[in-house]
Scaffold this motif. Structure first.
Motif, PDB file in Angstrom:
ATOM      1  N   GLU A   1       0.862  -1.211  -0.170  1.00 43.69           N
ATOM      2  CA  GLU A   1       0.043  -0.034  -0.025  1.00 43.69           C
ATOM      3  C   GLU A   1       0.821   1.208  -0.028  1.00 43.69           C
ATOM      4  O   GLU A   1       0.484   2.364  -0.361  1.00 43.69           O
ATOM      5  CB  GLU A   1      -0.761   0.092   1.300  1.00 43.69           C
ATOM      6  N   SER A   2       2.270   1.140   0.174  1.00 42.27           N
ATOM      7  CA  SER A   2       2.833   2.265   0.718  1.00 42.27           C
ATOM      8  C   SER A   2       4.638   1.943   0.667  1.00 42.27           C
ATOM      9  O   SER A   2       4.632   0.600   0.869  1.00 42.27           O
ATOM     10  CB  SER A   2       2.681   2.985   1.755  1.00 42.27           C
ATOM     11  N   LEU A   3       5.156   2.945   0.684  1.00 37.58           N
ATOM     12  CA  LEU A   3       6.777   2.629   1.141  1.00 37.58           C
ATOM     13  C   LEU A   3       7.013   3.234   2.298  1.00 37.58           C
ATOM     14  O   LEU A   3       6.146   4.411   2.742  1.00 37.58           O
ATOM     15  CB  LEU A   3       7.787   3.231  -0.097  1.00 37.58           C
ATOM     16  N   ASN A   4       8.114   2.559   2.988  1.00 35.78           N
ATOM     17  CA  ASN A   4       8.566   3.602   4.054  1.00 35.78           C
ATOM     18  C   ASN A   4       9.165   4.768   3.680  1.00 35.78           C
ATOM     19  O   ASN A   4       9.575   5.149   2.692  1.00 35.78           O
ATOM     20  CB  ASN A   4       9.022   2.512   5.347  1.00 35.78           C
TER      21      ASN A   4
ATOM     22  N   THR B   1      12.779   4.342   2.113  1.00 35.55           N
ATOM     23  CA  THR B   1      12.956   3.920   0.671  1.00 35.55           C
ATOM     24  C   THR B   1      12.146   4.822  -0.464  1.00 35.55           C
ATOM     25  O   THR B   1      12.775   4.962  -1.552  1.00 35.55           O
ATOM     26  CB  THR B   1      12.166   2.400   0.713  1.00 35.55           C
TER      27      THR B   1
ATOM     28  N   GLN C   1      -2.443  -3.308  10.336  1.00 39.48           N
ATOM     29  CA  GLN C   1      -1.910  -3.298   9.296  1.00 39.48           C
ATOM     30  C   GLN C   1      -1.425  -4.618   8.758  1.00 39.48           C
ATOM     31  O   GLN C   1      -2.066  -5.494   7.751  1.00 39.48           O
ATOM     32  CB  GLN C   1      -0.766  -2.258   8.836  1.00 39.48           C
TER      33      GLN C   1
ATOM     34  N   THR D   1      12.299  -4.281   5.995  1.00 37.12           N
ATOM     35  CA  THR D   1      12.017  -3.282   4.829  1.00 37.12           C
ATOM     36  C   THR D   1      12.381  -3.661   3.530  1.00 37.12           C
ATOM     37  O   THR D   1      11.618  -3.072   2.489  1.00 37.12           O
ATOM     38  CB  THR D   1      13.216  -2.051   5.526  1.00 37.12           C
TER      39      THR D   1
ATOM     40  N   ARG E   1       9.210  -5.187   2.190  1.00 39.41           N
ATOM     41  CA  ARG E   1       8.274  -4.491   2.010  1.00 39.41           C
ATOM     42  C   ARG E   1       8.553  -3.504   0.543  1.00 39.41           C
ATOM     43  O   ARG E   1       7.693  -3.484  -0.247  1.00 39.41           O
ATOM     44  CB  ARG E   1       8.096  -3.333   2.986  1.00 39.41           C
ATOM     45  N   VAL E   2       9.663  -3.237   0.246  1.00 41.91           N
ATOM     46  CA  VAL E   2      10.209  -2.468  -1.055  1.00 41.91           C
ATOM     47  C   VAL E   2      10.233  -3.540  -2.108  1.00 41.91           C
ATOM     48  O   VAL E   2       9.938  -3.044  -3.229  1.00 41.91           O
ATOM     49  CB  VAL E   2      11.538  -1.759  -0.697  1.00 41.91           C
TER      50      VAL E   2
ATOM     51  N   ALA F   1       6.668  -3.574  -3.139  1.00 41.44           N
ATOM     52  CA  ALA F   1       6.272  -2.541  -3.822  1.00 41.44           C
ATOM     53  C   ALA F   1       6.861  -2.334  -5.285  1.00 41.44           C
ATOM     54  O   ALA F   1       6.121  -1.927  -6.238  1.00 41.44           O
ATOM     55  CB  ALA F   1       6.624  -1.142  -3.083  1.00 41.44           C
TER      56      ALA F   1
ATOM     57  N   HIS G   1       2.203 -10.841   0.743  1.00 40.73           N
ATOM     58  CA  HIS G   1       1.810 -10.233  -0.530  1.00 40.73           C
ATOM     59  C   HIS G   1       2.558 -11.045  -1.619  1.00 40.73           C
ATOM     60  O   HIS G   1       2.153 -11.153  -2.740  1.00 40.73           O
ATOM     61  CB  HIS G   1       2.236  -8.644  -0.742  1.00 40.73           C
TER      62      HIS G   1
ATOM     63  N   GLY H   1      18.092  -1.045   3.424  1.00 40.76           N
ATOM     64  CA  GLY H   1      16.942  -0.614   2.592  1.00 40.76           C
ATOM     65  C   GLY H   1      16.765   0.365   1.526  1.00 40.76           C
ATOM     66  O   GLY H   1      15.954   0.020   0.589  1.00 40.76           O
ATOM     67  N   THR H   2      17.455   1.468   1.554  1.00 42.66           N
ATOM     68  CA  THR H   2      17.351   2.322   0.479  1.00 42.66           C
ATOM     69  C   THR H   2      18.395   1.775  -0.698  1.00 42.66           C
ATOM     70  O   THR H   2      18.044   2.071  -1.448  1.00 42.66           O
ATOM     71  CB  THR H   2      18.007   3.598   1.115  1.00 42.66           C
TER      72      THR H   2
ATOM     73  N   ALA I   1      16.085  -0.699  -2.443  1.00 46.92           N
ATOM     74  CA  ALA I   1      14.855   0.374  -3.218  1.00 46.92           C
ATOM     75  C   ALA I   1      15.416   0.696  -4.405  1.00 46.92           C
ATOM     76  O   ALA I   1      14.852   0.641  -5.604  1.00 46.92           O
ATOM     77  CB  ALA I   1      14.445   1.574  -2.228  1.00 46.92           C
TER      78      ALA I   1
ATOM     79  N   TYR J   1      13.834  -0.907  -7.893  1.00 49.12           N
ATOM     80  CA  TYR J   1      13.161  -0.139  -8.789  1.00 49.12           C
ATOM     81  C   TYR J   1      13.842   0.049 -10.008  1.00 49.12           C
ATOM     82  O   TYR J   1      13.045   0.352 -11.006  1.00 49.12           O
ATOM     83  CB  TYR J   1      12.752   1.237  -8.009  1.00 49.12           C
TER      84      TYR J   1
END
Lengths: 313, 313
Positions: free
Chosen positions: A293-296, A299, B48, B159, B162-163, B166, B196, B298-299, B302, B306
Motif C-alpha cells: 500500500e505504501s513505501l516507508n 525507501t 496493518q 524493509t 516491503r520494498v 512495492a 503479498h 533498505g535504501t 529500493a 526499482y
C-alpha cells in the motif's frame, strides 16, 4: 614522555578508569534532550559518525574519547583529531560504555548548532536562525534539496539525511515540528552524512517551501495520493534530455525532474497533511507495482532523490 | 443472542478481561524465538499486518484478538475474519497490551511456515523444505527476486521485503543465517508485505544463487565495491529498449537490467562477503554522488529493485 602530561599525545597518557567520574556523568547526561539543551552540546557516538565529524566539522568539537583499543583500531580518527588540535582523551571500555552504550569505544562531544542552542534558550523550536541558515543554503543555488515535514522517528530522519547525501542532494531541511537533528539516534543513523551537507532545522514547513520556491526550485510532494507518477516524470525527463530540448516532453511543467527540485516528505505514519501537499507545485507518487500500500519514508526518499539525481546528470 | 455463545459473532460476546489468563500468557510467550518454536506459531501484531494476513493467508491463522474499540475502528478486519470462518476473540485493552505491547489493539496467532516448523524440530536452520519452497517459486518463472544474505536486523529485513513487494518483485529469499521471517519485528516492518509475495527462508546462499541461475535469472550482487555502476546499466537498458534491439547497448552481457534478475543483498553492517560476491554474475554499485560512503540496506535495495522494475516494464 610523562604518562600524565596533560597536553601530550593521547596515546601516551593513562586512560580514564573511573566510570563514576563527574566527566563521565556529564557526557552521559547528553543522552537526553534536556541534558543536551542544558549543556548546549550533544554526543556523537561510534567510529563512523566521529570519524566524519572530526573530518568535516572539527571546530564544533569539545572533546574526543576513545578506548585504547579503538585508538589503535581507528588510528585515522586519532591522527585527524590530533592534527586538528582537538582534546583527545583515552578511557577504558567501562568508561566509554558508561558514557554511552552506543559508543563502540569512540565518542565525541560537540556544540549544538546555533539554531538548536537558540531554541534551547527560548524553548521555542522555531527561530530566525533557522531561516538565516536556509537563506545561506539557498544563496549557493542548490539543485536538489530534501525537506522533511514533521518527521518524528530519529532512524527515519537519519536515513533520509544519509540517502540525500548519497544521491548528491545539496541540503536537507528538517522542517516544522520534526525530531531534533542532534538526537543521538539521528546522528548514528546518518552514518556521518550529518556532516557532509547542510542540514537546516528550525524552519516551519510553509516558510521552507516559500523560500525554496523563491529560490527557483520546483517543490514536489512525495505522497501515495499523487496524481503524477514518478515513472512518467522519469520517462519524460529521459526523452526531453535525449532530444536536447529543455522542457519538451515533460508531462507537467510543474514537475520537470531536470529542473532544480525540492522534495517534500511527510511523517512516517500519517504522510503529508493536505495543507502541506497543497503547498507543493505537484504531488508525485512512487509507482506501487505489487500489493504494497505504501513505501516507508527512507525507501520512498531513496527512489525519489535518485530519480532526480539521474535526471540532473 | 447469548453473551457467552461460543460460536456467535465476536462483537456480541463479552471481551476477555483477565490479562493473567493462560491464553494471554500463551500468546505473550510467542514474543520469544524459543516460545514460537515450542508452539509452532507466531504472533502478528497491529492492524496493518493483521489485515493483510487475514486477507491473503487466512488458512494459517489460529486466532484473532481485537479490543472492542479496534473491532469498531477496523471493521473490515472483523468482517474479513468472520467471513473466513476464523476464531475471533474480543479482549479489553489490558488483555491485548499483555499479549503484546505492539498489538495496537489487534493481534493474530498464525502457524509458523512449514520450513520454520521443521527447523524448530531439528534445530537446524536449513532443511529440504526451504529448497522445495524455492523450487515452487522458480517454477512460476519469476522475473525479479530479492535475496538477503545473512541479514540480521529484523527492521532491515522487513524493509527489504516491503520494498520488494512495492517494486513488483516476484519473491524474496531470506537466505543463509538470516533473521527468521516470523520474528515479530520483521512482520511489523513488512507492513503486510510478508503476505503479498512468497518469502522463502531456510536455504543457504550458495544453493539459492545456484537455483536462481539454473532458472535463468541473472544474479547481481549489490555492493559498494562493484565494478559496474547502476546508472550505466540503467542507461544501457533504456537505450536498448528504445532501439528495440534486445541486448544491444548493454555494457555487460552479465548485467542487462531487462533480463530476469535476482539481486543479492548483504548484511547491514559488513556487506557481502567475498565468497558471496563471487557467486554473482556481476557486482553492481549504486552511484554515490555526495560524500556518503554507503547506503543502508533498505535504501540500496529500493534503488536497485526499482531500477530493475523500470527496465522490466
Amino acid at each position: 614522555m610523562s604518562r600524565s602530561a596533560p597536553d601530550g599525545p593521547a596515546a601516551a597518557r593513562s586512560p580514564m578508569t573511573n566510570p563514576h567520574a563527574d566527566r563521565v556523568r556529564a557526557v552521559r547526561a547528553l543522552g537526553t534532550r534536556s541534558g543536551r539543551r542544558r549543556a548546549g552540546r550533544y554526543p556523537v557516538e561510534g567510529p563512523q559518525a566521529v570519524r566524519e565529524l572530526v573530518r568535516w566539522a572539527p571546530r564544533t568539537i569539545r572533546d574526543v574519547y576513545l578506548t585504547p583499543e579503538a585508538a589503535g583500531r581507528y588510528a585515522e580518527i586519532l591522527a585527524d583529531a590530533e592534527a586538528a588540535g582537538l582534546r583527545v582523551h583515552l578511557g577504558d571500555a567501562a568508561v566509554l560504555e558508561a558514557m554511552s552504550p552506543d559508543a563502540q569505544g569512540v565518542l565525541a562531544v560537540a556544540d549544538l548548532p546555533e539554531a538548536a542552542r537558540e531554541a534551547a534558550r527560548d524553548e521555542v523550536p522555531v527561530g530566525p536562525l533557522g531561516a538565516a541558515a536556509l537563506d545561506a543554503v539557498l544563496a549557493a543555488r542548490p539543485r536538489l534539496v530534501a525537506v522533511l515535514a514533521q518527521v518524528r522517528d530519529p532512524g527515519n530522519a537519519g536515513t533520509v539525511i544519509r540517502v540525500a547525501d548519497a544521491a548528491g542532494a545539496d541540503a536537507v531541511v528538517v522542517a516544522g515540528d520534526s525530531v531534533e537533528t542532534t538526537n543521538p539516534k539521528v546522528v548514528r543513523s546518518t552514518a556521518g552524512s550529518l556532516y557532509h551537507l547542510p542540514v537546516v532545522s528550525g524552519v516551519p514547513v510553509a516558510d521552507a517551501v516559500a523560500a525554496l520556491r523563491r529560490a527557483g526550485l520546483a517543490v514536489l510532494a512525495a505522497d501515495g495520493t499523487g496524481d503524477l507518477d514518478l515513472d512518467d516524470l522519469q520517462d519524460a525527463a529521459a526523452v526531453a534530455g535525449a532530444a536536447g530540448a529543455p522542457g519538451a516532453g515533460a508531462p507537467d511543467a510543474r514537475a520537470d525532474l531536470r529542473a532544480p527540485t525540492a522534495w517534500l516528505f511527510g511523517n512516517e505514519a500519517w504522510g503529508l497533511p493536505p495543507e502541506d501537499r497543497d503547498r507543493a507545485d505537484a504531488v508525485v507518487r512512487v509507482p506501487l507495482r505489487g500489493r504494497a500500500e505504501s513505501l516507508n519514508l527512507g525507501t520512498a526518499a531513496a527512489v525519489c532523490l535518485y530519480a532526480s539525481s539521474r535526471a540532473h546528470r
